[in-house]
Design an enzyme around this catalytic site. Structure first.
Site, PDB file in Angstrom:
ATOM      1  N   LYS A   1       0.835  -1.200   0.000  1.00 23.33           N
ATOM      2  CA  LYS A   1       0.000   0.000   0.000  1.00 23.33           C
ATOM      3  C   LYS A   1       0.873   1.255   0.000  1.00 23.33           C
ATOM      4  O   LYS A   1       0.569   2.237  -0.692  1.00 23.33           O
ATOM      5  CB  LYS A   1      -0.924  -0.021   1.223  1.00 23.33           C
ATOM      6  CG  LYS A   1      -1.890   1.154   1.324  1.00 23.33           C
ATOM      7  CD  LYS A   1      -3.008   0.844   2.310  1.00 23.33           C
ATOM      8  CE  LYS A   1      -2.524   0.756   3.738  1.00 23.33           C
ATOM      9  NZ  LYS A   1      -2.312   2.083   4.364  1.00 23.33           N
TER      10      LYS A   1
ATOM     11  N   ARG B   1       2.303   6.034  -3.239  1.00 22.39           N
ATOM     12  CA  ARG B   1       3.323   6.949  -3.753  1.00 22.39           C
ATOM     13  C   ARG B   1       3.397   6.863  -5.273  1.00 22.39           C
ATOM     14  O   ARG B   1       3.480   7.880  -5.962  1.00 22.39           O
ATOM     15  CB  ARG B   1       4.683   6.616  -3.126  1.00 22.39           C
ATOM     16  CG  ARG B   1       4.817   7.063  -1.674  1.00 22.39           C
ATOM     17  CD  ARG B   1       5.953   6.362  -0.949  1.00 22.39           C
ATOM     18  NE  ARG B   1       6.161   6.921   0.380  1.00 22.39           N
ATOM     19  CZ  ARG B   1       5.376   6.656   1.436  1.00 22.39           C
ATOM     20  NH1 ARG B   1       4.342   5.848   1.302  1.00 22.39           N
ATOM     21  NH2 ARG B   1       5.637   7.201   2.612  1.00 22.39           N
TER      22      ARG B   1
ATOM     23  N   SER C   1       4.597  12.928  11.381  1.00 25.45           N
ATOM     24  CA  SER C   1       4.239  11.955  10.344  1.00 25.45           C
ATOM     25  C   SER C   1       5.152  12.128   9.148  1.00 25.45           C
ATOM     26  O   SER C   1       5.236  13.207   8.565  1.00 25.45           O
ATOM     27  CB  SER C   1       2.780  12.131   9.906  1.00 25.45           C
ATOM     28  OG  SER C   1       2.497  11.296   8.798  1.00 25.45           O
ATOM     29  N   SER C   2       5.821  11.040   8.758  1.00 26.53           N
ATOM     30  CA  SER C   2       6.684  11.097   7.579  1.00 26.53           C
ATOM     31  C   SER C   2       5.863  11.323   6.314  1.00 26.53           C
ATOM     32  O   SER C   2       6.403  11.751   5.290  1.00 26.53           O
ATOM     33  CB  SER C   2       7.474   9.796   7.451  1.00 26.53           C
ATOM     34  OG  SER C   2       6.606   8.696   7.236  1.00 26.53           O
ATOM     35  N   GLN C   3       4.556  11.028   6.361  1.00 23.77           N
ATOM     36  CA  GLN C   3       3.707  11.235   5.183  1.00 23.77           C
ATOM     37  C   GLN C   3       3.610  12.709   4.808  1.00 23.77           C
ATOM     38  O   GLN C   3       3.449  13.046   3.625  1.00 23.77           O
ATOM     39  CB  GLN C   3       2.321  10.645   5.410  1.00 23.77           C
ATOM     40  CG  GLN C   3       2.320   9.121   5.445  1.00 23.77           C
ATOM     41  CD  GLN C   3       0.958   8.548   5.744  1.00 23.77           C
ATOM     42  OE1 GLN C   3      -0.055   9.238   5.720  1.00 23.77           O
ATOM     43  NE2 GLN C   3       0.920   7.262   6.029  1.00 23.77           N
TER      44      GLN C   3
ATOM     45  N   ASP D   1       3.959   0.835  11.894  1.00 24.99           N
ATOM     46  CA  ASP D   1       2.853  -0.029  11.478  1.00 24.99           C
ATOM     47  C   ASP D   1       3.049  -1.472  11.923  1.00 24.99           C
ATOM     48  O   ASP D   1       2.119  -2.284  11.838  1.00 24.99           O
ATOM     49  CB  ASP D   1       2.659   0.027   9.964  1.00 24.99           C
ATOM     50  CG  ASP D   1       1.939   1.293   9.522  1.00 24.99           C
ATOM     51  OD1 ASP D   1       1.359   1.974  10.390  1.00 24.99           O
ATOM     52  OD2 ASP D   1       1.965   1.611   8.318  1.00 24.99           O
TER      53      ASP D   1
ATOM     54  N   ARG E   1      -4.164   3.820  18.697  1.00 25.25           N
ATOM     55  CA  ARG E   1      -3.732   2.421  18.738  1.00 25.25           C
ATOM     56  C   ARG E   1      -3.182   2.002  20.095  1.00 25.25           C
ATOM     57  O   ARG E   1      -3.243   0.824  20.452  1.00 25.25           O
ATOM     58  CB  ARG E   1      -2.711   2.160  17.618  1.00 25.25           C
ATOM     59  CG  ARG E   1      -3.360   2.136  16.246  1.00 25.25           C
ATOM     60  CD  ARG E   1      -2.392   1.916  15.113  1.00 25.25           C
ATOM     61  NE  ARG E   1      -3.117   1.625  13.872  1.00 25.25           N
ATOM     62  CZ  ARG E   1      -2.569   1.585  12.673  1.00 25.25           C
ATOM     63  NH1 ARG E   1      -1.268   1.830  12.527  1.00 25.25           N
ATOM     64  NH2 ARG E   1      -3.300   1.298  11.611  1.00 25.25           N
TER      65      ARG E   1
ATOM     66  N   ARG F   1      -5.402  -3.049  11.315  1.00 22.55           N
ATOM     67  CA  ARG F   1      -4.263  -3.717  11.943  1.00 22.55           C
ATOM     68  C   ARG F   1      -4.632  -4.367  13.280  1.00 22.55           C
ATOM     69  O   ARG F   1      -3.998  -5.336  13.691  1.00 22.55           O
ATOM     70  CB  ARG F   1      -3.096  -2.744  12.094  1.00 22.55           C
ATOM     71  CG  ARG F   1      -2.644  -2.169  10.753  1.00 22.55           C
ATOM     72  CD  ARG F   1      -1.219  -1.709  10.724  1.00 22.55           C
ATOM     73  NE  ARG F   1      -0.922  -1.005   9.488  1.00 22.55           N
ATOM     74  CZ  ARG F   1      -0.653  -1.614   8.330  1.00 22.55           C
ATOM     75  NH1 ARG F   1      -0.653  -2.927   8.263  1.00 22.55           N
ATOM     76  NH2 ARG F   1      -0.404  -0.901   7.240  1.00 22.55           N
TER      77      ARG F   1
END
Length: 422
Positions: free
Chosen positions: A25, A30, A158-160, A303, A334, A378
């Site tokens: 994913k 990306r 967040s690296s996103q 994750d 989480r 998850r």
């Protein structure tokens, strides 16, 4: 009404199977943005069937088909629960022609986007918050009028956010220099983005805390997506809880762009060996689980946290973990979700100065356990392997796995699990 899954495993707990995993994913999402930015000069092969990827692909296709709309026409872009799509599209739409309302589920509206939105505004994007400051939905009027090529952004959230900015950098008139403030969380995901850009001709320089991408053209090419290491992690969990296991995972590379490939190293603690094969990799249970009093740092692969923490808990290991700061702003909180569900088998997960420690002194296995998923794929997949230790594991809202691994339940059946919809 959502259906639940009742998972059990009868007979000897020896697992010998081959599982073909869906495309990553992280890589797919990306690749889709890069392809769109290149005006389809870049092709994508082995696209994932995960719901998040299907959603993003559908949105980008619809935007391409709607390109004849006038600039002043407003377009609704709804990502549903797809967090990666929300982050990547915030940047992508800022660079595109048009007026957009970017929104998602009620949970998505509670997931912060302010750091990325403010960075985009600094560059010159016209973005406003449609409801609550710092959160989706976003009103985006593009294309941005670039004011500066330099922007600062926190590295530990967040690296996103960083990946979203890096992917639009080549098409900006001035390019972009990102100065990352503080420690960079999940660096492998930033490396993945830069490596994928490099595959299609986009060069960068990274000096100290600054990453620079000059304005440049994409080269024609194909991004071939590797199977998903996040999905593979659940098979490592199954191997760890089985009496014996030999599980083949075709097309996975031991040296991978994906940060979650670190599961190979992590699972050595639990006696799981990874062997490179002609087809991909094979994992097996050596029965050599190690004792460790070291805190396991998961900051570069958050994750994997639920999978690894659940394995440690059910194997009775009082391990500690760091690098879990981003888990509270994911599909659910989480940390809280893990604490609630682990309590059902007598295990606590407590936090002290960002160190999370398991206490398994009261660990017990009831005849049946019902696991809540909190709309988080998850959670479902991290707890389902407990069926190797507990007679019946009921997983609420079984469809939640469609977000990243739609064939999870079918693959479990292939491995010998009994899965019933109830």
């Amino acid at each position: 009404m959502s259906k639940n899954a009742l998972v059990s495993f009868k007979g000897t707990k020896n697992i010998n199977t081959e599982i073909q995993l869906t495309g990553s994913k992280s890589e797919c999402n990306r690749a889709l943005i890069i392809s769109a930015l290149s005006n389809k000069l870049v092709k994508v092969d082995n696209l994932s069937n995960a719901a998040d990827t299907v959603t993003l692909d559908g949105i980008l296709t619809a935007l391409r088909e709607d390109s004849e709309l006038k600039t002043e026409d407003s377009r609704l872009v709804d990502v549903g629960p797809a967090g990666t799509a929300m982050r990547f599209l915030s940047a992508y739409l800022s660079a595109k022609n048009g007026n957009f309302l970017l929104t998602g589920t009620e949970r998505m509206k509670k997931r912060p986007i302010g750091i990325l939105a403010e960075a985009l505004k600094t560059i010159g994007a016209d973005i406003s918050y449609a409801e609550s400051d710092g959160f989706p939905p976003l009103n985006i009027n593009g294309p941005l009028n670039q004011k500066t090529a330099e922007v600062k952004i926190k590295g530990d959230i967040s690296s996103q956010y960083i990946s979203a900015l890096l992917m639009i950098a080549p098409i900006l008139p001035q390019g972009l220099t990102l100065e990352i403030e503080g420690e960079l969380t999940s660096r492998p995901y930033v490396d993945m983005t830069l490596d994928m850009l490099a595959e299609v001709g986009i060069q960068h320089s990274w000096t100290g805390n600054s990453i620079t991408i000059e304005p440049q053209a994409f080269k024609a090419g194909t991004l071939i997506v590797e199977p998903d290491w996040s999905a593979a992690s659940y098979w490592y969990s199954i191997a760890a809880l089985a009496d014996e296991a030999e599980i083949s995972l075709p097309a996975l590379k031991d040296k991978s762009l994906q940060g979650d490939s670190q599961i190979q190293k992590i699972m050595k603690i639990f006696g799981i060996a990874t062997e490179k094969t002609e087809k991909g990799i094979s994992i097996s249970n050596l029965g050599l689980s190690l004792e460790t009093d070291q805190a396991l740092d998961l900051k570069t692969c958050p994750d994997l946290a639920q999978t690894v923490i659940v394995i440690a808990a059910v194997l009775g290991k009082n391990m500690s973990f760091t690098g879990l700061e981003t888990l509270k702003i994911k599909e659910t909180d989480r940390i809280a979700a893990l604490q609630n569900e682990l309590a059902k088998i007598g295990v606590t997960l407590t936090e002290d100065n960002l160190v999370y420690t398991l206490n398994t002194d009261e660990l017990h296995f009831p005849e049946k356990i019902t696991v809540a998923t909190y709309e988080d794929h998850r959670m479902a997949m991290a707890f389902a392997p407990l069926a190797l230790l507990i007679s019946e594991v009921e997983i609420e809202d079984m469809q939640v796995v469609e977000k990243s691994y739609p064939h999870f339940w079918e693959d479990l059946k292939k491995a010998g699990f009994d899965v019933k919809e109830i």
